[in-house]
Design a protein around this motif. Sequence first.
Motif, mmCIF file in Angstrom:
data_model
loop_
_atom_site.group_PDB
_atom_site.id
_atom_site.type_symbol
_atom_site.label_atom_id
_atom_site.label_comp_id
_atom_site.label_asym_id
_atom_site.label_seq_id
_atom_site.Cartn_x
_atom_site.Cartn_y
_atom_site.Cartn_z
ATOM 1 N N GLU A 188 0.802 -1.210 0.000
ATOM 2 C CA GLU A 188 0.000 0.000 0.000
ATOM 3 C C GLU A 188 0.841 1.269 0.000
ATOM 4 O OE1 GLU A 188 -3.630 0.557 0.167
ATOM 5 O OE2 GLU A 188 -3.265 -1.332 -0.871
ATOM 6 N N VAL A 189 1.994 1.234 0.645
ATOM 7 C CA VAL A 189 2.732 2.462 0.931
ATOM 8 C C VAL A 189 3.995 2.624 0.080
ATOM 9 C CG1 VAL A 189 4.036 3.682 2.734
ATOM 10 C CG2 VAL A 189 1.846 2.599 3.285
ATOM 11 N N CYS A 190 4.687 1.524 -0.204
ATOM 12 C CA CYS A 190 6.052 1.624 -0.748
ATOM 13 C C CYS A 190 6.093 1.496 -2.271
ATOM 14 C CB CYS A 190 6.944 0.550 -0.121
ATOM 15 S SG CYS A 190 7.068 0.730 1.681
ATOM 16 N N THR A 191 6.993 2.257 -2.857
ATOM 17 C CA THR A 191 7.231 2.174 -4.298
ATOM 18 C C THR A 191 8.591 1.567 -4.613
ATOM 19 O OG1 THR A 191 8.094 4.446 -4.282
ATOM 20 C CG2 THR A 191 5.757 4.154 -4.784
ATOM 21 N N THR A 192 9.396 1.337 -3.586
ATOM 22 C CA THR A 192 10.699 0.689 -3.723
ATOM 23 C C THR A 192 10.887 -0.256 -2.557
ATOM 24 O OG1 THR A 192 11.664 2.638 -4.806
ATOM 25 C CG2 THR A 192 13.204 1.060 -3.848
ATOM 26 N N THR A 193 11.522 -1.400 -2.799
ATOM 27 C CA THR A 193 11.800 -2.359 -1.731
ATOM 28 C C THR A 193 13.296 -2.632 -1.683
ATOM 29 O OG1 THR A 193 9.637 -3.416 -2.024
ATOM 30 C CG2 THR A 193 11.318 -4.673 -0.844
ATOM 31 N N TRP A 194 13.865 -2.534 -0.494
ATOM 32 C CA TRP A 194 15.257 -2.926 -0.268
ATOM 33 C C TRP A 194 15.264 -4.257 0.460
ATOM 34 C CZ3 TRP A 194 17.755 2.141 2.122
ATOM 35 C CH2 TRP A 194 17.881 3.106 1.110
#
Length: 616
Positions: A188-194
């Motif tokens: 829902e919140v993130c546009t990038t994942t590390w």
Amino acid sequence: MAHLLGAEALHLEVPTKTVFDAVTLGVAEGDRIGIVGRNGDGKSSLLMMLAGRREPDGGKVTMRGGTTIGVLDQADVFAPGETVGHAIVGDRPEYEWAGDPRTREVIAGLVADLDWESGLEALSGGQRRRVALARLLVGEHEVLFLDEPTNHLDVEGISWLAGHLRRRWPSGQGALLVVTHDRWFLDEVCTTTWEVHDRIVEPFEGGYAAYILQRVERDRQAAAIEQKRQNLARKELAWLRRGAPARTSKPKFRIDAANELIADVPEIRDRVSLQSMAVARLGKEVVNLVEAGVAFGDRVILEEVDWLLAPGERTGILGVNGAGKSTLLGLISGAVEPTAGRVKRGKTVQVATLTQRLDELEEHLQDPVRTVIGRLRTSFTVGSGSKAQELTPGQLLERMGFTSAQLSTPVKDLSGGQKRRLQLLLILLDQPNVLILDEPTNDLDTDMLAAMEDLLDSWPGTLIVVSHDRYFLERVTDQQYAILDKHLRHLPGGVDQYLELRAAEERAREEPRTGGGAATGGGATGGAAAGGGAAGASIEPALSGAERRAAEKELSAVERKMERLQTDAARARDGLAGLDQADYTLLNAEMVKITAIEDEVAALEERWLELSGLLE
């Protein structure tokens, strides 16, 4: 986008291992970054180093001058004698904070039910967490660092927080870095994942669902090295595509690519076989609640509950804290006797409960894991029908992420997540046919949650789950019920329907009390409800008919162009093999063309995401 902060050659060691080695990364305005990885791999350490709360052993963290940051760590620390109101707004006069729309929204969304003058010592862990979040969110920060912000929050609180963070900054401004195991929240919140693993930080575009897709592709290329991890991720991807397609909204060519990846992946659960096995183990009667009610003195918790649990039923239970979820579980397990109506259990029913506590491990704290498991069954059956498989306890432990070295570790020395996994295995090895899971996701990272889900997929019994982890709830159950106004209600529309019902309840409750004025000090909210109720998200103006048609037309054109460009890029890459490999000038020219095509695709993807957001 403007650079906000960065890390160069970060190195971090703890007594037993190197956590990070030469990690370099950056954060720009507009970034919304989710940090995932196994427990112990350094997610929180990375967050705290970037926030300036922890010094690295090597390398450095730099920040643009004047950048303001806000940090929520896992420990909610307050001054002695602090009250709810003072913790959130400090010494600001009431007219000042009550006139601030953001402050009113945060108070209404997180602490509307708390006494403004109440001391924090008297609050529960979940209530203190909400106060800590409110204290952070009423401030003006360019960068927010959140470490497990959804811990102790219920489904409504998590939904409100996601909505607030989505609209907290205008597009392209502010930055968010969040460590959480809540996969729905990440999407829902993130546009990038590390992903933090093996002393590095690996970036992926998109939220959790996109990360899973990309990780599957990466793992397929390294199948010989990470075969086990690949299969688990592919199975989860199958659920993402088949069970919740809205979460992986992608251009058509990406959907086709995902479908190719999972073409040979079977359905998540063989429901027919599991149902047959459940009936064989349980008979046709499991637990029947007939007009059941529970009251403690004059306080009524549940009333007129009618629920006939079926063999193999997999049900999630929703409700606010204090609604009566634990009481309902007690009726099913026999720990609570009804004060009205009746509860009837089948003769062969064996109920087991995975509680939020770790009571099952108390007697084993001094024993090595190997010894504890060795006292129980010598084998455990997973799967059904022709796919049934006998596993030893040791193989089960390996499947749940225990290494051979950890088998000799005393239970007391295990991490919280390891104890949680061992607790579940002890219960499953006892072979119950009705399993109750009360907040089972606590202390587990995303990989271990996927492993637990995989194990539960092959468990042939009746499963009842209470969890604020929406992703887990929807993943392992086939239907949801909610406790609303002391009654049990079926939710054909799932969690979304529950949030709509709760929002309607809040609106109905607020209508007699609100007159459009500003907040007052005693109740902490008053007119602040204008910022959003418990379910939270404000409704943005809808597109007009003409605007929607234009957006849909442009979206379709963008998808067609992206698909064509992808085909062109693939054809160009294939054509490289037919060129003279010694002609570096020609090869370089072709690579420039391919790069230009890929850059154009990337720009179109940005526009596709914007249009998709408008049409949601």
